[in-house]
Write a protein that holds these residues in place. Structure first.
Motif, PDB file in Angstrom:
ATOM      1  N   ASP A 151       7.932  19.366   7.461  1.00 39.93           N
ATOM      2  CA  ASP A 151       9.332  18.934   7.340  1.00 39.93           C
ATOM      3  C   ASP A 151       9.368  17.463   6.929  1.00 39.93           C
ATOM      4  OD1 ASP A 151      12.045  19.032   7.385  1.00 39.93           O
ATOM      5  OD2 ASP A 151      12.259  19.160   9.560  1.00 39.93           O
ATOM      6  N   TRP A 152      10.555  17.032   6.495  1.00 38.66           N
ATOM      7  CA  TRP A 152      10.739  15.622   6.142  1.00 38.66           C
ATOM      8  C   TRP A 152      10.845  14.794   7.420  1.00 38.66           C
ATOM      9  CZ3 TRP A 152      10.143  13.746   1.382  1.00 38.66           C
ATOM     10  CH2 TRP A 152      10.226  14.635   0.299  1.00 38.66           C
ATOM     11  N   ARG A 153      10.259  13.616   7.404  1.00 40.48           N
ATOM     12  CA  ARG A 153      10.322  12.688   8.522  1.00 40.48           C
ATOM     13  C   ARG A 153      10.566  11.273   8.007  1.00 40.48           C
ATOM     14  NH1 ARG A 153      10.681  16.711  11.020  1.00 40.48           N
ATOM     15  NH2 ARG A 153       9.573  17.358  12.939  1.00 40.48           N
ATOM     16  N   THR A 154      11.148  10.439   8.887  1.00 39.90           N
ATOM     17  CA  THR A 154      11.368   9.029   8.588  1.00 39.90           C
ATOM     18  C   THR A 154      10.562   8.200   9.571  1.00 39.90           C
ATOM     19  OG1 THR A 154      13.606   9.465   7.776  1.00 39.90           O
ATOM     20  CG2 THR A 154      13.089   7.200   8.386  1.00 39.90           C
ATOM     21  N   PHE A 155       9.760   7.255   9.062  1.00 38.72           N
ATOM     22  CA  PHE A 155       8.879   6.450   9.902  1.00 38.72           C
ATOM     23  C   PHE A 155       9.219   4.965   9.745  1.00 38.72           C
ATOM     24  CE2 PHE A 155       6.549  10.201   8.473  1.00 38.72           C
ATOM     25  CZ  PHE A 155       6.086  10.733   9.663  1.00 38.72           C
ATOM     26  N   ARG A 156       9.260   4.259  10.859  1.00 35.15           N
ATOM     27  CA  ARG A 156       9.407   2.805  10.798  1.00 35.15           C
ATOM     28  C   ARG A 156       8.087   2.203  10.324  1.00 35.15           C
ATOM     29  NH1 ARG A 156      12.160   0.065  15.988  1.00 35.15           N
ATOM     30  NH2 ARG A 156      10.605  -1.491  15.372  1.00 35.15           N
ATOM     31  N   VAL A 157       8.158   1.398   9.276  1.00 38.30           N
ATOM     32  CA  VAL A 157       6.930   0.895   8.659  1.00 38.30           C
ATOM     33  C   VAL A 157       6.198  -0.082   9.575  1.00 38.30           C
ATOM     34  CG1 VAL A 157       6.017  -0.391   6.680  1.00 38.30           C
ATOM     35  CG2 VAL A 157       7.828   1.289   6.346  1.00 38.30           C
ATOM     36  N   ASP A 158       6.913  -0.823  10.424  1.00 32.79           N
ATOM     37  CA  ASP A 158       6.229  -1.766  11.311  1.00 32.79           C
ATOM     38  C   ASP A 158       5.419  -1.044  12.386  1.00 32.79           C
ATOM     39  OD1 ASP A 158       9.027  -1.210  12.181  1.00 32.79           O
ATOM     40  OD2 ASP A 158       8.390  -2.288  13.974  1.00 32.79           O
ATOM     41  N   ARG A 159       5.578   0.284  12.496  1.00 33.01           N
ATOM     42  CA  ARG A 159       4.778   1.066  13.445  1.00 33.01           C
ATOM     43  C   ARG A 159       3.688   1.870  12.747  1.00 33.01           C
ATOM     44  NH1 ARG A 159       9.780   3.567  17.041  1.00 33.01           N
ATOM     45  NH2 ARG A 159      10.445   1.594  18.022  1.00 33.01           N
ATOM     46  N   TYR A 193      11.705   1.560   6.321  1.00 23.09           N
ATOM     47  CA  TYR A 193      11.431   2.947   6.703  1.00 23.09           C
ATOM     48  C   TYR A 193      10.719   3.661   5.553  1.00 23.09           C
ATOM     49  CZ  TYR A 193      14.849   2.134  10.422  1.00 23.09           C
ATOM     50  OH  TYR A 193      15.525   1.628  11.496  1.00 23.09           O
ATOM     51  N   LEU A 194       9.834   4.566   5.919  1.00 29.63           N
ATOM     52  CA  LEU A 194       9.155   5.415   4.953  1.00 29.63           C
ATOM     53  C   LEU A 194       9.694   6.832   5.091  1.00 29.63           C
ATOM     54  CD1 LEU A 194       6.857   6.008   2.875  1.00 29.63           C
ATOM     55  CD2 LEU A 194       5.401   6.504   4.870  1.00 29.63           C
ATOM     56  N   VAL A 195      10.211   7.380   4.002  1.00 34.04           N
ATOM     57  CA  VAL A 195      10.645   8.775   3.969  1.00 34.04           C
ATOM     58  C   VAL A 195       9.486   9.590   3.390  1.00 34.04           C
ATOM     59  CG1 VAL A 195      12.320  10.417   3.047  1.00 34.04           C
ATOM     60  CG2 VAL A 195      13.052   8.100   3.673  1.00 34.04           C
ATOM     61  N   ALA A 196       9.021  10.583   4.134  1.00 32.23           N
ATOM     62  CA  ALA A 196       7.828  11.326   3.718  1.00 32.23           C
ATOM     63  C   ALA A 196       7.875  12.756   4.237  1.00 32.23           C
ATOM     64  CB  ALA A 196       6.561  10.623   4.226  1.00 32.23           C
ATOM     65  N   GLU A 214       0.828  -1.205   0.000  1.00 32.53           N
ATOM     66  CA  GLU A 214       0.000   0.000   0.000  1.00 32.53           C
ATOM     67  C   GLU A 214       0.864   1.258   0.000  1.00 32.53           C
ATOM     68  OE1 GLU A 214      -3.717   1.951   2.569  1.00 32.53           O
ATOM     69  OE2 GLU A 214      -2.840   0.029   3.142  1.00 32.53           O
ATOM     70  N   LEU A 215       1.902   1.265   0.817  1.00 28.97           N
ATOM     71  CA  LEU A 215       2.787   2.424   0.876  1.00 28.97           C
ATOM     72  C   LEU A 215       3.538   2.608  -0.439  1.00 28.97           C
ATOM     73  CD1 LEU A 215       4.331   2.159   4.461  1.00 28.97           C
ATOM     74  CD2 LEU A 215       2.232   3.289   3.716  1.00 28.97           C
ATOM     75  N   HIS A 223       7.300   9.491  -0.033  1.00 27.29           N
ATOM     76  CA  HIS A 223       8.267   9.644  -1.119  1.00 27.29           C
ATOM     77  C   HIS A 223       8.944   8.324  -1.501  1.00 27.29           C
ATOM     78  CE1 HIS A 223      11.044  11.715  -3.777  1.00 27.29           C
ATOM     79  NE2 HIS A 223      12.051  11.099  -3.188  1.00 27.29           N
ATOM     80  N   ARG A 224       9.612   7.666  -0.538  1.00 26.43           N
ATOM     81  CA  ARG A 224      10.319   6.423  -0.844  1.00 26.43           C
ATOM     82  C   ARG A 224      10.306   5.499   0.378  1.00 26.43           C
ATOM     83  NH1 ARG A 224      10.060   8.231  -5.172  1.00 26.43           N
ATOM     84  NH2 ARG A 224      11.631   8.350  -6.845  1.00 26.43           N
ATOM     85  N   LEU A 225      10.432   4.187   0.093  1.00 26.38           N
ATOM     86  CA  LEU A 225      10.654   3.182   1.118  1.00 26.38           C
ATOM     87  C   LEU A 225      12.133   2.818   1.117  1.00 26.38           C
ATOM     88  CD1 LEU A 225       7.578   0.906   0.410  1.00 26.38           C
ATOM     89  CD2 LEU A 225       7.973   2.164   2.540  1.00 26.38           C
ATOM     90  N   VAL A 226      12.708   2.683   2.300  1.00 31.88           N
ATOM     91  CA  VAL A 226      14.122   2.327   2.434  1.00 31.88           C
ATOM     92  C   VAL A 226      14.214   1.131   3.370  1.00 31.88           C
ATOM     93  CG1 VAL A 226      16.400   3.072   3.225  1.00 31.88           C
ATOM     94  CG2 VAL A 226      14.886   4.697   2.054  1.00 31.88           C
ATOM     95  N   CYS A 227      14.947   0.114   2.960  1.00 32.29           N
ATOM     96  CA  CYS A 227      15.121  -1.077   3.779  1.00 32.29           C
ATOM     97  C   CYS A 227      16.569  -1.152   4.236  1.00 32.29           C
ATOM     98  CB  CYS A 227      14.763  -2.334   2.975  1.00 32.29           C
ATOM     99  SG  CYS A 227      14.935  -3.858   3.917  1.00 32.29           S
TER     100      CYS A 227
END
Length: 346
Positions: free
Chosen positions: A196-204, A186-189, A146-147, A176-180
């Motif tokens: 601002d730009w943030r990085t999110f752990r996808v499992d959360r 991680y989701l960069v968005a 989905e992401l 914007h992008r997924l990073v493994c």
């Protein structure tokens, strides 16, 4: 009939290996007439292969994407690579991928020639994965898909995010992008609420549709997003930051220091720079020492003082250990590294 079937397989292999073929090129490769090529293309379409054709002098045949997945042709190296990849997929931090990989691998191994089955078996039997401590929370593949779709379609994402302490917040971002990295996704968005730009752990991440609307993608926060995420999880997330020069080549340091532990860059052929973070300078001392390399502190100056304090503490601990060293019946010191009696005097 066997000749026709073999030719169809050869035609399919050519279409899979090349983006676009003219009818004349295919006919020359297969040793048949262009009319036979057209008939064979029609047979492939009946079997479910979406072969696109464009007319004219610049036209040709191209294998496209269809509604269903038709059989694929793999050469020896491709088949081995897919089999080994399926074997290791279970450890990549995606929930449920292990069972799916086993089913796919069973289908592949059923049709592998003996020579390839032996190659795959040897690789699997004599390869041991080295896992770094407890594995992080697995990612639901449906969430990951989905992401990825929202990133591709430039569509806003609404989701619930749980921080390290378990507190959940509602977020709206432009993904914007997924990073493994290190078996975490991680989701960069761009966070609309925080601008601002943030990085999110996808499992959360728990998506809360409906999503949207579409947006115009922004310039990303860095050209190398893998390095950007590495800096975030290894340095920016911590209160104490440090830059040290490791007195070993970059390649040697990279074997021990993962992207989630710090960023490395070469500093000549025999040294490299490590940028890293820790909860405090005291913890930083341990972190740097645990690399096992000789090093030089570049910044901050306070880290040098923290190392000096730790050095004094360790020296006093060794001195106290020496004072409590056991003694023999004749009173000789049995401190490690010494010998007692006549042997010591010889």
């Amino acid at each position: 009939m066997l000749e026709t079937s073999a030719r169809l397989l050869r035609l399919l292999s050519l279409l899979q290996a090349h983006r676009d073929w003219s009818g004349a090129d295919l006919a020359d490769r297969l040793g048949v007439t262009p009319r036979t090529v057209r008939r064979d293309v029609d047979r492939l379409r009946e079997l479910g292969y979406p072969v696109n054709a464009s007319p004219g002098t610049g036209g040709g045949y191209q294998l496209g994407a269809g509604a269903e997945l038709p059989p694929l042709l793999l050469d020896d190296d491709e088949a081995v690579a897919v089999a080994v990849g399926l074997r290791t997929a279970a450890g990549q931090g995606i929930e449920g991928i292990g069972e799916t990989s086993v089913r796919a691998l069973a289908k592949l191994e059923q049709v592998l020639p003996n020579r390839l089955r032996r190659r795959v078996g040897a690789l699997n039997a004599f390869t041991v994965p080295m896992l770094r401590g407890p594995q992080p929370g697995a990612v639901d593949p449906a969430v990951l898909t989905e992401l990825a779709h929202l990133c591709r379609d430039a569509e806003r994402l609404r989701f619930e995010y749980s921080d390290h302490g378990g507190t959940a917040t509602r977020r709206t971002v432009e993904p914007h992008r997924l990073v493994c990295t290190e078996r975490r996704w991680y989701l960069v968005a761009w966070d609309l609420d925080r601008d601002d730009w943030r990085t999110f752990r996808v499992d959360r991440v728990t998506p809360r549709p409906p999503h949207g609307p579409r947006f115009t993608p922004r310039t990303p926060p860095a050209e190398d997003l893998a390095a950007y995420v590495s800096r975030g999880v290894s340095t920016r997330a911590y209160a104490a930051h440090a830059v040290v020069r490791l007195l070993v080549p970059l390649e040697e340091a990279a074997e021990r220091i993962s992207p989630s532990a710090g960023q490395l860059e070469a500093d000549g052929p025999d040294a490299c720079i490590l940028r890293t973070g820790a909860a405090s300078l005291d913890v930083m001392v341990i972190h740097v020492m645990m690399t096992g390399f000789e090093f030089e502190v570049l910044e901050p100056a306070e880290l040098t003082e923290a190392i000096r304090t730790a050095h004094g503490r360790l020296a006093r601990s060794l001195a106290r250990a020496g004072e409590r060293a056991p003694r023999t019946a004749d009173g000789a010191d049995r401190t490690p590294g010494t010998r007692s009696g006549s042997a010591a005097a010889s």
